[in-house]
Design an enzyme around this catalytic site. Structure first.
Site, PDB file in Angstrom:
ATOM      1  N   ASP A 254     -58.797  53.268  76.593  1.00 11.20           N
ATOM      2  CA  ASP A 254     -59.277  52.084  75.891  1.00 11.20           C
ATOM      3  C   ASP A 254     -60.175  51.257  76.811  1.00 11.20           C
ATOM      4  OD1 ASP A 254     -57.636  50.631  77.547  1.00 11.20           O
ATOM      5  OD2 ASP A 254     -56.429  49.739  75.962  1.00 11.20           O
ATOM      6  N   ILE A 255     -60.826  50.273  76.212  1.00 13.40           N
ATOM      7  CA  ILE A 255     -61.800  49.448  76.934  1.00 13.40           C
ATOM      8  C   ILE A 255     -61.068  48.304  77.627  1.00 13.40           C
ATOM      9  CG2 ILE A 255     -63.904  48.071  76.708  1.00 13.40           C
ATOM     10  CD1 ILE A 255     -64.440  49.594  74.067  1.00 13.40           C
ATOM     11  N   GLU A 297     -60.007  49.160  70.072  1.00 15.63           N
ATOM     12  CA  GLU A 297     -60.828  49.550  71.223  1.00 15.63           C
ATOM     13  C   GLU A 297     -60.191  50.730  71.958  1.00 15.63           C
ATOM     14  OE1 GLU A 297     -57.922  46.493  72.905  1.00 15.63           O
ATOM     15  OE2 GLU A 297     -58.950  46.884  71.016  1.00 15.63           O
TER      16      GLU A 297
END
Length: 386
Positions: A254-255, A297
Site C-alpha cells: 500500500d501507499i 490505497e
C-alpha cells in the site's frame, strides 16, 4: 528475474465484410463462437452424414440395375466417412480458427458429390436439381463460418452448377434455366444480407458482453482487477498450485502516508498518484500475473510460478521504481510491501493474512520497505539481541 514492459492496445471496433478489422479481436470472437457452436456441430455432422447416406435408398429404387448405382453408393459412403472423420477431429481440434477452412472444404466436397450423383442419373430433372442446390446454399449459410466464405462458396457452386448443367442434361428449357439462375441468385442475396446482419449484430453483442464483464471485474479508477475478480483468480491458482506442486507467491502493498497526500494535495491528486503507481506496476509484471486493487490505497499482485526469492526481487524492484518516480505536485511517494509464498497448509484466508501481517511489519519497520517472513524473523532476532 527479468521485468518486461507491457503494452495494452485498444480494440478497433470497426467492421469490414462482417468481421472486426482488428485481427486479434476477430480471432477471439471466432474462438468464442466456435467453442459454443461445437456442442451442436459435432452431432449435427453425424446426423447430416447419416441422412445423406440414407438417400441411397431412393437412389436404389429409381436406378435399380443401373451400372451407375455403384458410383452413387461409393460417393455417398465416401462422404459419410469424411463426415465421421470430421466429427472425430472436432473433439481434438485446438486451433479453432482453421474450422472456417475445414467447413468450406467439406461444403465443396458435398457439392462435388451432389454433382456426381446428379449427373450419373439416366434422366436427371433440372428443376429438382435446382431445388437441391438451393437447399445446399441454405445449409452453407446455416453452418457457422466466415461471412465471406459463405458468400463466395455459394456463388462458386451456383456458377459451377449452371455452367455444367447444359453439358450433362439435355434439352433444358431456356425459361426454366433463366428462372432458376434468377431464383438461386435471389436466395444467395437474401441469405447473404441476413447473414451479414446477424454476423455484425453478434459481434457488437460480443463487444457489449466484454464491456459488461470488464465492468464487473475491474476497478473503475485504475482498470485493474477488483477484489471480486481477484478472489476468483486466487481460488483458481491455489488449486492449480496444489495440484501441480508449482510455486505461487503474493505481494501485498500500500501507499505510505496516503491520508496525508489526500489531505495536503486533494483527493483528485491522490487518485492520480494511485493511477501512476498502477501504471508503473503494470509495466513490469507479466500477463499471467494477477494485479488487483485490494482496498483504497492497498494493492495485491498474485504471481503464478514464482518462488519467494523471485517475488522479493520483484517487490524490491517495484519499490525502487515507485520511490524514484516523479509524481506531479507530490514531492515523494513510497510504498510498503509484504511478500509471501504459498505453503502446504495455506488456504486463501491464511495466505492473504500472512501477507497482511508482513505488510504491517514493513510499516512498523519504517515504511518504504519490503518484508518477507525470513526478513521478519531476522529482524525479531536482532531486536531480541539488542
Amino acid at each position: 528475474m527479468i521485468f518486461m514492459k507491457r503494452d495494452n492496445k485498444s480494440d478497433k471496433l470497426s467492421l469490414y465484410l462482417a468481421e472486426f478489422c482488428n485481427r486479434q479481436l476477430e480471432r477471439e470472437y471466432f474462438y468464442h463462437e466456435m467453442h459454443d457452436a461445437l456442442r451442436y456441430i459435432k452431432p449435427l455432422c453425424i446426423v447430416l452424414g447419416a441422412l445423406y447416406l440414407l438417400f441411397f435408398i431412393p437412389d436404389y429404387i429409381f436406378m435399380k440395375g443401373s451400372p451407375n448405382l455403384k458410383i452413387i453408393f461409393i460417393g455417398r459412403v465416401s462422404f459419410f466417412i469424411l463426415i465421421i472423420f470430421l466429427s472425430i477431429k472436432l473433439r481434438k481440434l485446438k486451433r479453432l480458427h482453421i474450422l472456417s477452412y475445414c467447413f468450406t472444404i467439406y461444403e465443396l466436397l458435398l457439392f462435388v458429390s451432389f454433382m456426381i450423383i446428379a449427373f450419373v442419373y439416366e434422366s436427371p430433372t433440372f428443376l429438382l436439381l435446382c431445388f437441391s442446390l438451393i437447399i445446399i446454399i441454405l445449409a452453407i449459410f446455416t453452418i457457422p463460418n466466415r461471412w465471406i466464405f459463405m458468400v463466395t462458396t455459394s456463388l462458386f457452386i451456383s456458377f459451377s452448377f449452371f455452367l455444367l448443367s447444359p453439358i450433362f442434361i439435355e434439352n433444358i428449357d431456356f425459361l426454366q434455366f433463366s428462372a432458376s439462375i434468377i431464383y438461386t441468385l435471389i436466395a444467395i442475396v437474401i441469405c447473404s444480407f441476413s447473414s451479414y446482419r446477424i454476423n455484425c449484430h453478434n459481434r457488437m453483442q460480443y463487444i457489449v458482453e466484454r464491456k459488461l464483464e470488464k465492468l464487473s471485474s475491474t476497478d473503475h479508477l485504475t482498470e485493474i482487477c477488483n477484489r471480486l475478480k481477484f478472489d476468483t483468480e486466487l481460488d483458481k491458482w491455489i488449486r492449480y498450485s496444489i495440484r501441480y506442486k508449482s510455486d505461487l507467491s503474493l505481494i501485498l502493498f500500500d501507499i505510505d502516508h496516503f491520508k496525508i497526500i489526500n489531505d495536503q494535495y486533494g483527493h483528485l491528486q491522490g487518485d492520480k498518484v494511485i493511477i501512476d503507481i498502477v501504471n508503473i506496476v503494470n509495466r513490469y509484471i507479466r500477463d499471467t500475473d494477477v494485479f488487483a486493487r485490494w482496498g483504497g490505497e492497498e494493492f495485491i499482485v498474485l504471481l503464478p510460478g514464482t518462488n519467494i526469492i523471485e517475488a522479493e526481487e520483484l517487490a524490491t524492484f517495484l519499490r525502487k521504481k515507485i520511490a524514484k518516480h516523479n509524481f506531479s505536485r507530490v514531492p515523494k511517494v513510497t510504498c510498503s510491501f509484504g511478500v509471501v509464498s504459498l505453503e502446504k497448509d495455506d488456504d486463501k484466508i491464511s495466505f492473504i493474512a500472512r501477507a497482511d501481517k508482513l505488510l504491517y511489519a514493513a510499516k512498523e519497520a519504517g515504511r518504504n520497505t519490503v518484508m518477507t517472513q525470513f526478513m521478519l524473523e531476522n529482524l525479531q532476532i536482532h531486536e531480541l539481541e539488542q
